[in-house]
Structures are given as structure tokens and as C-alpha cells.
Design an enzyme around this catalytic site. Structure first.
Site, PDB file in Angstrom:
ATOM      1  N   LYS A 157      64.291  36.519 118.190  1.00 27.76           N
ATOM      2  CA  LYS A 157      64.094  37.575 119.174  1.00 27.76           C
ATOM      3  C   LYS A 157      65.479  38.046 119.573  1.00 27.76           C
ATOM      4  CE  LYS A 157      62.419  37.776 123.971  1.00 27.76           C
ATOM      5  NZ  LYS A 157      62.286  39.189 124.159  1.00 27.76           N
ATOM      6  N   SER A 185      72.350  40.567 119.151  1.00 29.59           N
ATOM      7  CA  SER A 185      73.059  39.983 117.995  1.00 29.59           C
ATOM      8  C   SER A 185      73.682  38.620 118.278  1.00 29.59           C
ATOM      9  CB  SER A 185      74.146  40.942 117.482  1.00 29.59           C
ATOM     10  OG  SER A 185      73.590  42.208 117.234  1.00 29.59           O
ATOM     11  N   ARG A 186      73.040  37.839 119.156  1.00 25.35           N
ATOM     12  CA  ARG A 186      73.494  36.476 119.493  1.00 25.35           C
ATOM     13  C   ARG A 186      74.862  36.440 120.178  1.00 25.35           C
ATOM     14  NH1 ARG A 186      68.971  36.164 118.996  1.00 25.35           N
ATOM     15  NH2 ARG A 186      67.689  34.891 117.629  1.00 25.35           N
ATOM     16  N   LEU A 187      75.323  37.613 120.647  1.00 27.90           N
ATOM     17  CA  LEU A 187      76.624  37.635 121.333  1.00 27.90           C
ATOM     18  C   LEU A 187      76.367  37.537 122.845  1.00 27.90           C
ATOM     19  CD1 LEU A 187      78.351  40.265 119.039  1.00 27.90           C
ATOM     20  CD2 LEU A 187      78.723  37.789 119.104  1.00 27.90           C
TER      21      LEU A 187
END
Ligand SMILES: Cc1cc2nc3c(=O)[nH]c(=O)nc-3n(C[C@H](O)[C@H](O)[C@H](O)COP(=O)(O)O)c2cc1C
Length: 215
Positions: A11, A193-195
């Protein structure tokens, strides 16, 4: 087989952001802000957290408990003082708590020292618990092996009989609260984006210092 669907499960997050400038200088005020937001979306499950302790075998162990109080001095949960977690905490009085508020795309991690809350505070909270939970606290030898479900049902009946002529069910002395006094609190906000954003507060010489950590 699991790989077929697990690899595809992800997600992306993007509801909010976090900076050192946007967080409150006092992490407990920041916690309260997030906790109130979580209460709006997660209702009676906003106080669910994972409590991690260190086992005698040096292997960390986690389980869910419920947060029952928080204030400047820390976070309180209640349990059986003869349970596995309590034995671990009496031996190694440090723990961490992890909250995950899915709907807020947020995680909070807290770590610190553990102490028992004063007996009179546990008494006060015990009185507020529903009757069934008070009986359950007497009936259940938490974390010990029991032969079957009937054993528990029989214990409940015995406890009901024991207290049937009393208006109040007192708190068993083997049941009560623990306070976690934090030395580190981390706030995590999911980002695309997992940042993700991570702001951590460390207690240094009695003052909270913040830093940003890489996600
Ligand atoms: C939603 C939920 C809430 C729970 N709340 C508590 C709690 O507040 N206190 C507690 O002792 N156990 C609670 N439990 C049970 C613990 O997860 C655990 O099974 C139990 O405390 C025994 O853990 P131990 O053997 O490591 O001591 C809860 C479990 C769930 C799933």
C-alpha cells in the site's frame, strides 16, 4: 504459494507528513495529538499496542496489550503480575511499546524503564472494570498451562461463589498496572514510495531532543 500474493501486497501512503518543525517540542503533547486523531478513526481500538519485553532466553517477545493511561511520566497498561510478561519485566524492567494506527498511516514506538504503578492507582482502575473482567482477573492464572477450557469455566464459577455476598470484588494483589517511563519516542508517518517521515525524540540530560531518521 504465499509468494504469489504476498509479493504483490503493498500500500502506498500519503495522507500526511512530518517535519522537525511541525512536531510539538514535547513528545507527550505530540502523542496526545496523534492519539486523539486515532480515536476518531480507530475508536475503541486506538489504545491497542504491542508490548515487547526481553525473555530470560534473551529472545525478545511481543504481545498486544491495551494502553489505559498516559501522562507526562509515561504510559500505563494492566496485566497479571504472575504472567510471563510480568516475570520478564521483573527480571529486566525495560520494554517497548508499538502503536500502529493503520487508518492514520502512523506508527509510534516508545521505549523506556518499567515500574509497577502504586497499588491504589491499580485499585481505582480495577473498580472501573466490568464485572466479568474483574472475575476473569481472579480466575485466570495468566500464561500458565491449563488442562482445558472447563478448568477456566470452573475457576470462574468458584470466584463468582466466593464473592457472591460481597458488593465489591477487590483487586487481586497479583493483578495491576505497569508504567513505562519513556527515554525515546519515535513518530512515523507513511509517505509515498516508502520514503516515510520519522521523527525521534531522545531524552538527553532531562531534555527532549529531536532528530529525523531515514525511513
Ligand atoms: C486486543 C487485545 C488486547 C489485549 N489486552 C491485554 C491487556 O491489556 N493486558 C494483558 O495482560 N493482556 C492483554 N491481551 C492478551 C495478551 O496479548 C497476552 O495474550 C497475555 O497478556 C499473555 O501474555 P504473556 O504470556 O506474554 O504474559 C490482549 C490481547 C489482545 C489481542
Amino acid at each position: 504459494m504465499a509468494k504469489d500474493f504476498l509479493h504483490g501486497m503493498r500500500k502506498d501512503y500519503g495522507k500526511d507528513s512530518l517535519t522537525k518543525a511541525s512536531v510539538h517540542p514535547d513528545p507527550m503533547v505530540q502523542f496526545e495529538e496523534w492519539f486523539k486523531a486515532a480515536m476518531k478513526t480507530d475508536g475503541d481500538e486506538a489504545n491497542v499496542l504491542t508490548l515487547s519485553t526481553l525473555g530470560e532466553d534473551q529472545i525478545p517477545e511481543g504481545r498486544i496489550v491495551l494502553l489505559k493511561f498516559y501522562a507526562e511520566d509515561g504510559f500505563t497498561f494492566y496485566t497479571n503480575y504472575t504472567s510471563n510478561k510480568a516475570k520478564q519485566l521483573e527480571k529486566h524492567p525495560y520494554a517497548s511499546m508499538t502503536f500502529h494506527w493503520k487508518s492514520q498511516e502512523r506508527q509510534v514506538r516508545v521505549k523506556g524503564a518499567i515500574t509497577r504503578v502504586p497499588a491504589e492507582i491499580s485499585d481505582e482502575y480495577f473498580k472501573e472494570r466490568p464485572m466479568g473482567s474483574r472475575i476473569g482477573a481472579w480466575a485466570s492464572p495468566q500464561s500458565q498451562e491449563i488442562p482445558n477450557r472447563e478448568f477456566l469455566d470452573e475457576r470462574v464459577e468458584e470466584v463468582q461463589k466466593k464473592f457472591e455476598n460481597q458488593n465489591e470484588i477487590p483487586r487481586p494483589d497479583y493483578w495491576g498496572g505497569y508504567l513505562l517511563t519513556p527515554v525515546r519516542i519515535e513518530f512515523w508517518q507513511g509517505r509515498p514510495s516508502r520514503l516515510h517521515d520519522r521523527i525521534v525524540y531522545d531524552l538527553v540530560d532531562g531534555q527532549w531532543e529531536t532528530k529525523r531518521l531515514a525511513p
